[in-house]
Design an enzyme around this catalytic site. Structure first.
Site, PDB file in Angstrom:
ATOM      1  N   TYR A 127      -1.520  -1.088   9.891  1.00  0.00           N
ATOM      2  CA  TYR A 127      -2.017  -1.159   8.948  1.00  0.00           C
ATOM      3  C   TYR A 127      -0.455  -0.894   7.951  1.00  0.00           C
ATOM      4  O   TYR A 127      -0.004  -2.177   7.456  1.00  0.00           O
ATOM      5  CB  TYR A 127      -3.063  -0.858   7.729  1.00  0.00           C
ATOM      6  CG  TYR A 127      -3.059  -0.819   6.437  1.00  0.00           C
ATOM      7  CD1 TYR A 127      -3.488  -2.174   6.277  1.00  0.00           C
ATOM      8  CD2 TYR A 127      -2.873  -0.029   5.393  1.00  0.00           C
ATOM      9  CE1 TYR A 127      -3.462  -2.705   4.565  1.00  0.00           C
ATOM     10  CE2 TYR A 127      -2.954  -0.246   3.580  1.00  0.00           C
ATOM     11  CZ  TYR A 127      -4.028  -1.786   3.707  1.00  0.00           C
ATOM     12  OH  TYR A 127      -3.839  -1.996   1.919  1.00  0.00           O
TER      13      TYR A 127
ATOM     14  N   SER B 183       1.026  -1.034  -0.008  1.00  0.00           N
ATOM     15  CA  SER B 183      -0.170   0.282  -0.239  1.00  0.00           C
ATOM     16  C   SER B 183       0.912   1.225   0.331  1.00  0.00           C
ATOM     17  O   SER B 183       2.015   1.008   0.123  1.00  0.00           O
ATOM     18  CB  SER B 183      -0.890  -0.293   1.503  1.00  0.00           C
ATOM     19  OG  SER B 183      -1.704   1.421   1.468  1.00  0.00           O
TER      20      SER B 183
END
Length: 250
Positions: free
Chosen positions: A146, A133
């Site tokens: 995350y 990401s």
């Protein structure tokens, strides 16, 4: 001869878009997902050649069972795409035990469990693609868990690429930006969490409403290109970010 491609988190989002793309390209797709009904629905749409299996990537026994079933049907696979992830913002002060464990299990341990079980089927010109990401580089507030998991996966990918070279297995990280399609209208976070997330990001100059959002289908083009690169090339990391398209002139 088409490729056999295993995709985790294939019931919706990017995983579903990848399954649809590769099936349309003539590849054979194995769809793994925690909710069996979701992956079965996608597999039914794609046709009889494709296989849907229930698999919680954060549970090693579930992963072992899924890959034993895969091996019985496909003694050789060409690609594993570690796409499954959980994505939830929170602060250190408020994070709950179950949120920590879910993120560690799915986002960090999941790719390890899947790659370990897939390795015997991948040896000799196989390919592992780990989905990361842009939050790793953006360092977005409230996404530290995350982003931290994804950063760890990126480092692991580099080391796996070195370790698995003699096995004939390439490893690539695709670092993706914000994505959506027609079925996704927003997050399922509580409204107060979404508002705080936006506010905290605005404090560091990230206005989420002004950032570009790419379509899942556009991102699948990149995965297609990665899989189609010549055998004498290796792509370690592909970094993507959504482009904010200018309004059409009047």
């Amino acid at each position: 001869m088409g490729k056999t491609i295993v995709i985790t988190g294939a019931g919706d989002g990017l995983g579903r878009a990848l399954a649809r793309r590769f099936a349309a390209d003539g590849e054979t797709v194995v769809l793994l997902g925690r909710t069996l009904a979701k992956v079965e629905a996608v597999a039914a749409e794609l046709g009889d050649a494709h296989l849907a299996l229930q698999c919680d990537v954060g549970n090693p026994d579930s992963v072992r069972t899924a890959f034993a079933t895969i091996a019985a049907r496909h003694p050789k696979i060409d690609v594993l795409i570690n796409n499954a992830a959980v994505y939830e913002p929170f602060t250190l002060a408020e994070v709950r035990d179950e949120q920590i464990m879910a993120s560690l299990a799915t986002n960090f341990a999941g790719p390890i469990f899947c790659a370990r079980e897939a390795l015997p089927l991948l040896r000799g010109d196989g390919h592992i693609i780990n989905v990361s990401s842009e939050s790793v580089s953006l360092k977005m507030p409230m996404l530290w868990m995350y982003a931290g998991g994804k950063a760890a996966v990126e480092l692991m990918s580099e080391l796996w690429a070195r370790e698995l070279e003699e096995d004939g297995v390439r490893v690539t990280t695709v670092q993706a930006g914000m994505m959506m399609d027609e079925t996704k209208t927003g997050s399922n976070w509580p409204i107060d969490v979404s508002m705080r997330f936006a506010q905290e990001n605005a404090k560091i100059g990230l206005n989420l409403r002004e950032r570009g959002i790419s379509h899942y289908n556009s991102v699948t083009d990149v995965f297609r290109a990665v899989l189609d690169m010549p055998a004498d090339l290796h792509i370690g990391t592909v970094a993507l970010s959504a482009r904010k398209r200018a309004a059409a002139p009047a």
